[in-house]
Write a protein that holds these residues in place. Structure first.
Motif, PDB file in Angstrom:
ATOM      1  N   GLU A 182       0.806  -1.222   0.000  1.00  0.00           N
ATOM      2  CA  GLU A 182       0.000   0.000   0.000  1.00  0.00           C
ATOM      3  C   GLU A 182       0.840   1.274   0.000  1.00  0.00           C
ATOM      4  N   LYS A 213      -8.872   0.945  -7.254  1.00  0.00           N
ATOM      5  CA  LYS A 213     -10.079   1.114  -6.452  1.00  0.00           C
ATOM      6  C   LYS A 213     -10.416  -0.154  -5.665  1.00  0.00           C
ATOM      7  N   TYR A 216      -6.831  -1.181  -3.303  1.00  0.00           N
ATOM      8  CA  TYR A 216      -6.277  -0.215  -2.343  1.00  0.00           C
ATOM      9  C   TYR A 216      -7.290   0.891  -2.012  1.00  0.00           C
ATOM     10  N   PRO A 217      -8.498   0.537  -1.567  1.00  0.00           N
ATOM     11  CA  PRO A 217      -9.547   1.541  -1.355  1.00  0.00           C
ATOM     12  C   PRO A 217      -9.248   2.508  -0.214  1.00  0.00           C
ATOM     13  N   ARG A 218      -8.384   2.115   0.725  1.00  0.00           N
ATOM     14  CA  ARG A 218      -8.111   2.979   1.877  1.00  0.00           C
ATOM     15  C   ARG A 218      -6.951   3.946   1.639  1.00  0.00           C
ATOM     16  N   THR A 219      -6.280   3.831   0.509  1.00  0.00           N
ATOM     17  CA  THR A 219      -5.160   4.738   0.223  1.00  0.00           C
ATOM     18  C   THR A 219      -5.672   6.034  -0.398  1.00  0.00           C
ATOM     19  N   ASN A 220      -4.830   7.045  -0.434  1.00  0.00           N
ATOM     20  CA  ASN A 220      -5.208   8.323  -1.063  1.00  0.00           C
ATOM     21  C   ASN A 220      -5.595   8.115  -2.522  1.00  0.00           C
ATOM     22  N   GLY A 222      -6.670   5.326  -3.894  1.00  0.00           N
ATOM     23  CA  GLY A 222      -7.911   4.569  -3.954  1.00  0.00           C
ATOM     24  C   GLY A 222      -9.135   5.434  -3.765  1.00  0.00           C
ATOM     25  N   ARG A 223      -9.038   6.408  -2.880  1.00  0.00           N
ATOM     26  CA  ARG A 223     -10.169   7.310  -2.633  1.00  0.00           C
ATOM     27  C   ARG A 223     -10.401   8.282  -3.786  1.00  0.00           C
TER      28      ARG A 223
END
Length: 236
Positions: A182, A213, A216-220, A222-223
């Motif tokens: 990540e 998406k 890695y949804p919790r990374t910058n 991903g958002r």
């Protein structure tokens, strides 16, 4: 009487078997001796080469490789200080009294410090705008650390982008992203997507953005993917 004769007959057979076995062993020994006599020069040379090779390996490690590693660590120290001070030219070429990374590579390229010097040299070249030289050095660098290896491949991708070579840039960005962590993976996958957009390959860019998406949804990064996907016409 018949029993006695049978017993005598039975007791003699093992003796015969032993004699035959002794004979066979002796014959085998004779053949081995004869083979050695005919081929002793070749056999002795082969054994000597093995012994020298085995002993030579440990002698090399102790008396050649280990001292070279120590000297390389000393040699690279000042170059690292130049790098930390952002004196990139001195870091690469030295200052006349101390080695730069290029001299460390030239003299100690086979050591661990020499390998690390290739990474530093590659970074210096890229930051100085010498992109192809940076690529050449970084491609020769190797590391078992997934983050450092990812950064090296990502930097090669950056250099290729500067050379307007989007295809190779995407290849190395994806290689950097494949380390699956990540810290660096979403960053370099996002750069791969941007490079694909620049190369007018929106479908491939969409696939990369969706990968970010999902994984890695919790990374910058991903958002941010909804915005990038919407820009390419993909909406919820």
């Amino acid at each position: 009487m018949q029993t006695t004769m049978a017993e005598n007959k039975n007791t003699k057979q093992p003796e015969k078997a032993v004699k035959n076995q002794d004979f066979d062993l002796q014959a085998s020994a004779d053949r081995a001796s004869d083979f050695y006599s005919k081929n002793k020069n070749v056999i002795n040379i082969a054994l000597l080469a093995f012994v020298l090779g085995f002993g030579g390996y440990f002698a090399y490690k102790r008396f050649v490789k280990a001292p070279a590693e120590e000297k390389a660590q000393v040699a690279i120290f000042q170059a690292q200080n130049f790098f930390a001070a952002d004196s990139l030219s001195k870091a690469l070429n030295g200052d006349g009294n101390n080695y730069g990374f290029l001299q460390v590579i030239d003299k100690y390229g086979s050591t661990k410090a020499g390998n690390l010097a290739r990474y530093y040299a590659g970074v210096c070249h890229v930051r100085l705008g010498e992109f192809q030289k940076g690529i050449d050095q970084l491609k020769q660098f190797s590391s078992t650390d997934i983050v450092i290896s990812s950064i090296a491949n990502g930097l090669i991708g950056d250099a290729y982008m500067e050379l307007n070579n989007a295809a190779d840039a995407v290849s190395f960005y994806k290689k950097a992203g494949a380390s699956d962590n990540e810290i660096t993976s979403p960053m370099y996958l996002m750069r791969a997507g941007l490079a694909l957009e620049k190369a007018n390959k929106p479908d491939e860019a969409i696939a990369v953005y969706q990968q970010i998406k999902q994984k890695y949804p919790r990374t910058n990064e991903g958002r941010e993917m909804e915005k990038y996907l919407a820009r390419l016409g993909v909406v919820k």
